[in-house]
Design an enzyme around this catalytic site. Structure first.
Site, PDB file in Angstrom:
ATOM      1  N   SER B 138       0.836  -1.197   0.000  1.00  0.00           N
ATOM      2  CA  SER B 138       0.000   0.000   0.000  1.00  0.00           C
ATOM      3  C   SER B 138       0.866   1.241   0.000  1.00  0.00           C
ATOM      4  O   SER B 138       1.991   1.221   0.514  1.00  0.00           O
ATOM      5  CB  SER B 138      -0.897   0.013   1.240  1.00  0.00           C
ATOM      6  OG  SER B 138      -1.561   1.253   1.351  1.00  0.00           O
ATOM      7  N   TYR B 151      -1.276  -0.483  10.233  1.00  0.00           N
ATOM      8  CA  TYR B 151      -1.463  -0.956   8.859  1.00  0.00           C
ATOM      9  C   TYR B 151      -0.266  -0.535   8.005  1.00  0.00           C
ATOM     10  O   TYR B 151       0.326  -1.341   7.276  1.00  0.00           O
ATOM     11  CB  TYR B 151      -2.756  -0.355   8.303  1.00  0.00           C
ATOM     12  CG  TYR B 151      -3.092  -0.744   6.886  1.00  0.00           C
ATOM     13  CD1 TYR B 151      -3.526  -2.022   6.588  1.00  0.00           C
ATOM     14  CD2 TYR B 151      -2.999   0.185   5.847  1.00  0.00           C
ATOM     15  CE1 TYR B 151      -3.856  -2.374   5.284  1.00  0.00           C
ATOM     16  CE2 TYR B 151      -3.322  -0.152   4.548  1.00  0.00           C
ATOM     17  CZ  TYR B 151      -3.757  -1.432   4.266  1.00  0.00           C
ATOM     18  OH  TYR B 151      -4.083  -1.768   2.981  1.00  0.00           O
TER      19      TYR B 151
END
Lengths: 442, 245
Positions: B138, B151
């Site tokens: 990501s 995350y």
């Protein structure tokens, strides 16, 4: 698990309410349980219903576009089982190369299969094929009490019939088993037959129905009073052999923003209708064309509904029984002429005499006329009230999927069986439309 | 005919990517946690042109089963041309901040399990001298931010790991693809208000399909995230710590 959003239907009429949005992505999941007492649930597919039947202000909209999977397909028989959020366009892209076509298609392919069931949609082949619901072999209905019911003409037959044309009120349609129609390719042999008045339309149409699977007529709403009722009958059959014609691709043109005022007005209507008439009558009467411009002409302009400006538009579609079709439709065209508000597109089609598959199906023997009117406030609603009166007097009915304003008493006259649907409705499901037409006093 | 392995096959990006390979007529092996969802995805892909679709139920945190399941998937297709690792969750940052246990569990799901499976796949493919391994990390892994650093750290660790793996496998014939999506409108991000920077899973899928074909090393999807992240990465930490991004 959601945000509140103002949702508008395809007619883009101004709304005040907002709904909680929940995306459904898996057909095995349970329905959101925190629904009761919060305005109720309503499934919302691709939002192509014109009025308020796909809206649920202060309640929850369950968006079904994430449910676009094929479950099973038998290429030998054309029996397709799919999830309810699959678009007709996606179905066509997958199935046409294998020689299968949806049994019934409306004027746009941008609708979900669930929406096609819930509105029991019809197409240009109604006189032969009846409506969409007649081709559903079974469907799975998920109710708010947690039950999952396989409904078919033999199992839960009452709910099956109520779900077809049931405006999404009987629960969440999670999957559908649909019988497709065999075709050899994607082309259509088209024939154009001009007519100069309604009487000519009925004669020409009767003859065409014997020769063509698909028939529909365009009526020139901007014609001078002396030529009222003139138009063009557009007929077609699936052509033999493989596709030879190319589509124009997915929506090349788009209306990029909403203009500050409606672009649909007297001069533009007259110009459009005249150009349309000339284009259609000047070209060859018989042509072989791709199925997309034949079935889905409006899909070639993306967001075409924006041309009506920020106030949106009303679509009005009624059906008039055979014995009074010609007189009542003549009177409706006359009233539109008197009002000075033309309709951008006026579409005329005779329905066949088949028994409707759904409890609240719109289709019934007679002739249907579909009209678009820019929203000019009271001027427009007053005209629509007059059209309602003509429809009522003739024993006809107005199409719920397109309605945003008919009165409760009118609805209950058009659909006297509504109470049966009310009894079979999932208690957690409701819509703006249903509250409007069932809760208003008589 | 390509042989495609997808881990986390019921994620929106993975499913959209699988459809593109199905249209190519590929053979597919799918791994996911929820058997109902896995079967729904598999049945759909069979109708969309896939030559064959095999399914394997696995929770990424069952580390001891990784080797067995990956070997079974490999055998089912008689080889792997492209392995896409797409599983993951979006941790609740507030919950992770208050609980070291939650942080560790999320790290297992989004980082350790990915590294475990990537290691097994790399060792499986290396002796064969051909094949691609693609992993969805990501843009959130490029910079530590208060709003989602658990995350971000998990994804950032995977990105770094893939850089090392690519370096190791350079010259072996094995292609390692780092996929860095930006904001994607999926069930994982259903709670977020969406703006113009948000992309659809189908567009990310097309980017993955193309990047694999062109044997790219690192792709930002959509591509406009590359300049955005170049700027974000270049902000000095003493300024960055004051920002709320």
């Amino acid at each position: 698990m959601s945000d509140r959003t103002v949702h508008r239907s395809w007619g883009r009429l101004p709304t005040k309410g907002s709904s909680r949005i929940v995306n459904l992505n898996w057909r095995h999941d349970e329905l959101p349980s925190d629904s009761l007492g919060q305005g109720g649930l309503l499934c919302h597919g691709n939002g192509r219903s014109y009025g308020d039947s796909c809206l649920n202000d202060e309640g929850t909209l369950l968006l079904t576009r994430g449910l676009d999977r094929i479950i099973d397909f038998d290429p030998a028989t054309g029996l397709l089982e799919c999830e309810s959020g699959l678009l007709l366009q996606e179905l066509l892209e997958l199935m046409l190369p294998q020689g299968w076509f949806p049994p019934v298609v409306p004027g746009t392919q941008l609708i979900t299969i669930g929406g096609a069931v819930a509105n029991d949609i019809h197409g240009k082949n109604h006189h032969l094929a009846s409506s969409f619901g007649s081709h559903i072999r079974s469907l799975e209905l998920v109710r708010s009490d947690g039950s999952r019911l396989q409904c078919s003409p033999s199992e839960h037959a009452e709910l099956f019939r109520a779900t077809i044309g049931g405006l999404g009120l009987t629960g969440f349609i999670s999957s559908v088993r649909l019988q497709l129609k065999s075709v050899s390719g994607g082309d259509i042999d088209q024939e154009m037959i001009p007519f100069s008045n309604l009487a000519e339309f009925f004669t020409a149409n009767e003859d065409s129905e014997k020769r063509f699977e698909h028939t529909v007529a365009w009526v020139d709403c901007a014609a001078p009073a002396s030529s009222l009722g003139r138009g063009i009958l557009i007929c077609g059959n699936h052509a033999e052999g493989e596709s030879t014609r190319k589509a124009r691709g997915r929506s090349l043109i788009s209306v990029p923003f909403t203009p500050p005022i409606s672009l649909v007005n007297g001069p533009s209507l007259r110009l459009f209708n005249e150009l349309y008439r000339q284009k259609q009558t000047m070209g060859s009467r018989r042509t072989r064309i791709h199925h997309q411009p034949f079935f889905f002409p409006l899909d070639s302009v993306r967001n075409w509904n924006r041309i009506y400006g920020p106030r949106g538009f009303y679509q009005y579609q009624m059906v008039i029984p055979p014995e009074s079709s010609e007189a009542a439709i003549g009177e409706i065209l006359h009233q539109i002429k008197l009002s000075g508000t033309g309709s951008f597109l006026a579409v005329l089609k005779r329905f066949g005499n088949q028994e409707a598959p759904g409890l609240l199906s719109f289709c019934r023997p007679g002739t249907t006329l579909a009209l678009d009117f820019p929203n000019r406030g009271e001027r427009t609603t007053a005209l629509l009230d007059r059209l309602d009166q003509i429809t009522l007097d003739a024993g006809g009915a107005v199409y719920c999927a397109k309605d945003a304003r008919m009165s409760g008493p009118s609805f209950r006259t058009y659909y006297p069986q509504w109470q049966e649907l009310e009894n079979l409705r999932d208690p957690a499901f409701s819509s703006n439309f249903w509250r409007r037409v069932t809760e208003s006093p008589s | 005919m390509k042989k495609i392995l997808i881990i986390g096959a019921t994620s929106a990006i993975a499913e959209a990517t699988a459809r593109l390979y199905a249209e190519d007529g590929a053979r597919l092996s799918l791994i996911a946690r929820n058997p109902d969802r896995l079967e729904a995805v598999a049945a759909d892909l069979r109708q969309r042109g896939a030559e064959s679709v095999e399914t394997f139920v696995l929770d990424a945190n069952e580390f001891e089963r990784h080797e067995t399941v990956l070997n079974a998937a490999d055998e089912a297709m008689n080889g792997i041309d492209f392995a896409l690792i797409a599983h993951g969750t979006l941790p609740d940052q507030a919950e992770c901040q208050s609980s070291a246990e939650s942080t560790r569990r999320e790290f297992d799901t989004n980082c350790t399990s990915t590294i475990s499976m990537t290691t097994i796949l790399a060792n499986l493919l290396e002796p064969r001298g051909a094949g691609s391994i693609g992993v969805i990390t990501s843009v959130a892994g490029d910079r530590g931010r208060a709003s989602n650093y658990v995350y971000g750290a998990a994804k950032g660790a995977v990105t770094l790991f893939l850089g090392g793996l690519r370096n190791r496998l350079h010259g072996s014939g094995i292609h390692v693809l780092t996929i860095k999506p930006g904001f994607v409108d999926t069930p994982m991000t259903a709670d977020f208000p969406k703006g113009p920077l948000w992309a659809k899973p189908e567009s990310i899928a097309r980017g993955i399909h193309k990047a694999q074909r062109r044997r790219r090393d690192v792709v930002h999807l959509p591509g406009f995230w590359l300049p955005i992240m170049l700027i974000i990465r270049s902000i000095p930490e003493r300024i960055f710590k004051r920002l709320s991004l």
